[in-house]
Enzyme design. Structure first.
Site, mmCIF file in Angstrom:
data_model
loop_
_atom_site.group_PDB
_atom_site.id
_atom_site.type_symbol
_atom_site.label_atom_id
_atom_site.label_comp_id
_atom_site.label_asym_id
_atom_site.label_seq_id
_atom_site.Cartn_x
_atom_site.Cartn_y
_atom_site.Cartn_z
ATOM 1 N N GLY A 120 57.156 60.516 12.645
ATOM 2 C CA GLY A 120 57.345 59.237 13.380
ATOM 3 C C GLY A 120 57.531 59.048 14.877
ATOM 4 N N CYS A 121 57.509 58.152 15.429
ATOM 5 C CA CYS A 121 57.583 58.148 16.907
ATOM 6 C C CYS A 121 58.966 58.631 17.503
ATOM 7 C CB CYS A 121 57.314 56.803 17.539
ATOM 8 S SG CYS A 121 58.114 55.213 16.809
#
Lengths: 345, 345, 345, 345
Positions: free
Chosen positions: C148-149
């Site tokens: 995920g970012c």
């Protein structure tokens, strides 16, 4: 090819570094900034960490002549005109991103720039670097006057309509909208975030120095005299220029006919994209790229043509076009180092 | 005065609430939103906590007739035209912020709005609410067609030049720049932050429904036929409209003469401010206020006039002007509840 | 290498296309978008004109198996988990940019994603694609769960401090700030320009699905149990994530000692840059690039460490890291196609 | 009440003018700006046309004593400390918006502000103007030290948790996010649009002068010693501060219990709004208003409390709170002139 950049500390200097750091044939040899000499480039622009870690140097003509093959001036107007003559005399090729060599009429320069012009013989030597319109002469130039950001978008947009006899040049109005990076990195009230954000307004109404540049090259490339009304506006964004151009149609044509004519004019010119009918350019669609997108609308109801063109002011409107001209000048493929896809969103 | 608002959940509805919550003579009685009925206004707009804590109600004509003295329609075009006739028949005063009653020609409405118009007798009844130009008729209206955001800025800017015979109406180009709140609160691709931010482009080129509205009232108030080229642009901001208007001068006048004429025309009109010579308006200078700022430039070199006008699209371009019209309609001071100082920066 | 992208119409899909269109070893073979199949990519993203002019195709497993060498899922969570098993069975290498395979505990997925997890054997097969921490396993993976970012920025920032025993993991608070492009291209109230601009606020407080991902890999890579408080905030920008991480120091160390340790940990890892002492990262300095910049501050006064890390959420936080993983997976140089200089300003 | 403002040319000076121009009991008598004396206010801020058309005057103590009833210092730190003593001696009431009188410990001022402090007897005289916490003493003050923007949001957020014994003060981390207007109107590289836009980063890490102010008043109002980690961040917006505060819970409480406690603490305090459970504040919801919105989250999973508070930095964080304090000082209703509805969107 060894590159020198005068004004490496400004935004168009930094943009030259961004582009040339990944150019397969170029080597950043001298980064020159009088005001910040002796500091590291990364102290001014930390994003170059691990990418371009050179020290900024002072202006030193002999050094430059020894070390570089081409010299870019990414300086405010008024600097290049004093330095370039000595380099020309020594045979160095120069690309000036400022306005110092864009007008061949010294009197006009004096009036619009409110500064003394370069000597006439140097003005005469300069080749205007609107790559798509002047490639042949650019290849053999020694001094290139890289076009202004607004003139690039305005001329690429309006020239085909003029040379094709599509519009009546007696009334041309160009409404320019620009992001704020065009004003450079010098702190001033007018480019503070709190002043620019959530704000749109016109500036230099009636007195912007890009006006005579546009008129000159409408005449040179379009072979028509035209008095242009050009009103620049500052919109709250960093990059991007959009020009909306208004003129009466000179004959009955459809939007599709105009589109086809524009496609013909720009056939094979990789960096100009003619939008599909009913579509119009937007600045984000050319963000951080060297494209100029153009859309047209021939309005039967009013008998007028509207042309809209978009560029990234720091790329096609400045450093990208300068690299494109360097490529032409040195016999490289025109798009070498310039094939970046627009960054969207 | 008991207020009803249809479309209380949209941006111009919320702006009406913001203004009327502090209006000394108004009371928010019915906030109507078909789509979000039964929810609290603060569930839609948490910033109204402790300020306007009402429940959103469904459209209920009888309720409305019982409870309110004036009814605002802050709805998309196509809604008011179906509901307003029944309220008019019962004698309720209505102010419509949509485009449904701005054109008196049903055919034109059909063409530009791509929708069936209201019946002609209702179109005829509507009084156009450009407060500075039509105050006398507004005072005695039953139905006010509140002007569009672009027409407000465009007409306040261009009308004096037309009625004063300063420009030749044969070529008028209006370049409009707007913040995105004008598109309302309906999620769509075109008004996402990631699409709008760092982006400027034109939209509805040649087909924007404000074009015939501008042309109609140039004729009515300016007594001249004019075909107008109007190109709207979306710029990355929330609020604000700037119109830049291009036209040939009809006679030799100086900027100062034009300025003085404009000052005369708007003498005593508190919400129109004529900028000093050499100054031009910007949208932030009218932010969250009901002002319309206007600057002019008569260019001797080109023989053309440029007029620039700025408003907050949600205030003078919508809800503020609607309150101004309500004030006129009910014999209150025109600026009651509208004296906010622009929020700057 | 023939590339397939499922979800080509979203922002991380478009970013994969941007990066892979210029990747020297990749060929965009199938662009898949169920919702917009049959349309041209350029109808969705006009900026790809002349760059990537393919038609968007529907999901067709047999086609995909025939035509592509590696398949990216740039889809919302909940899609990849249903499709990937069939491709794995046929031996196709898959890189999933969604959250479907990042947690090995199905129960945790159910709780945080509020959706049924993939079968345990597929969860077990997935290799976490935090390239700098897991390169060896990535090279031999068949299914990569791209991070995920927020976890990318948070883990690259916090892991050295944990594995180096510099902080006490009993209290770790991670304050995340993100641009809005992370929310994807689906229109919703929360990502409208008028709602996001001039606005900063927290969201999904206490319930963001990246929390267990961060905790899992603190444990796996850092070999410490830690309950993490992670609060994401939306700030008015399109791209960029900044994580500010707060924790008590576990021993007396200076900022310089921490810096040196970080430099050691990331030695040879081209995409992680440790800032000079006294400097801290900012999102624009990694804009449109694959860099993760990290700055640290050991505060003697309070006995705490603050770590700040910045990435472009669409590049290192999504599509760039996915390409980096593809490079590892296929034995290419890790930075192939990823050497873009940050776009600044 | 005759008002004098020193520093009328800065953003908090202009915000005082905006608020006081519509204050029913105030009259703008002297607008003082040493640097731009002799110019019209409207030359600096054209948006005040027709609203506040005074000339900016030079600092002239005798004039001031003759003409004004209360004197605001909206100056950078370091100015008020030199001027205020002479006014105090003559009995004039002063409200200082700078940091000069917020610390009672001269040594701490010297260390954090890197400047000589005011004499101790004046530091002792100053009453801290956190209106909601100190109203009683403010009413009888002669010199009010108006709180810093971050301390206002941080203290209103954290104090109830401390005085209520809800959190363990041994670890408090405050992550501050601010719009750029807090940096004032002085052009500098760091607040240029092109540098701030699409950018988020921390600044003054570990050395921000609001840290000791927060710690001092945690001790005074909360009666607890606490070392606070405070990291300010610049986000790309003009107005607004959001503070996210992290601390361990001192006892087992639910979010709802914490909320109820906060509501009790702020009962009757019109400008503090406690958000509903599950809702958290955002800066736009207090835009251009004097509100401070607070949301809380007690996380059972981690045993920690997160508190989020939002203000407009120029209103509640500076000029609005200064007017609120003026109201208290002169026995007016606390909200006189401050009842503006937040401007949204």
């Amino acid at each position: 090819m060894k590159i020198g950049i005068v004004g490496a500390n400004g935004y168009s200097g930094a943009e030259l570094i961004r582009l040339l750091a990944r150019h397969p044939k170029a080597e950043l040899e001298m980064l020159i900034s009088h005001r910040t000499k002796g500091t590291m480039l990364t102290a001014q622009y930390p994003h170059f960490q691990h990418i371009a870690e050179a020290e900024l140097e002072d202006m030193a003509p002999d050094e430059i002549l020894n070390r570089v093959d081409v010299l870019f001036f990414a300086t405010p107007s008024g600097v290049a005109k004093d330095w370039i003559p000595c380099f020309l005399e020594k045979g160095l090729k120069c690309i000036d991103l400022s306005g110092d060599f864009r007008l061949d009429n010294g009197e006009a320069y004096r009036r619009w720039y409110r500064r003394e012009p370069a000597a006439q013989n140097y003005l005469d030597k300069a080749v205007y670097g609107l790559s798509e319109m002047n490639a042949f002469r650019i290849k053999y130039a020694q001094l290139i006057a890289n076009p202004g950001c607004f003139p690039t978008a305005a001329l690429l947009g309006v020239l085909p309509a003029i040379s094709g006899g599509l519009i009546d040049p007696s009334f041309i109005a160009i409404d320019g909208k620009t992001g704020v990076s065009g004003a450079g990195r010098n702190p001033s009230l007018g480019n503070l975030f709190a002043e620019v954000n959530e704000n749109t307004g016109a500036y230099k109404v009636g007195i912007h120095q890009h006006t005579p540049e546009i008129e000159r090259f409408i005449k040179e490339f379009g072979e028509q005299e035209a008095k242009v009304t050009f009103i620049p506006h500052l919109v709250p964004m960093t990059r991007g220029i959009l020009c909306t151009i208004y003129a009466p149609l000179a004959k009955k044509v459809t939007t599709e006919e105009v589109r086809q004519y524009y496609k013909e004019v720009y056939k094979g010119r990789k960096f100009v994209r003619i939008k599909p009918a009913g579509s119009f350019p937007s600045t984000k669609e050319v963000y951080a790229s060297n494209y100029c997108d153009i859309g047209v609308y021939a309005d039967e109801r009013t008998g007028r043509l509207t042309i809209i063109s978009a560029i990234d002011n720091l790329v096609k409107g400045a450093s990208g076009q300068a690299v494109q001209n360097m490529n032409l000048l040195f016999g490289l493929a025109e798009h070498e180092g310039l094939d970046a896809v627009p960054v969207y969103p």
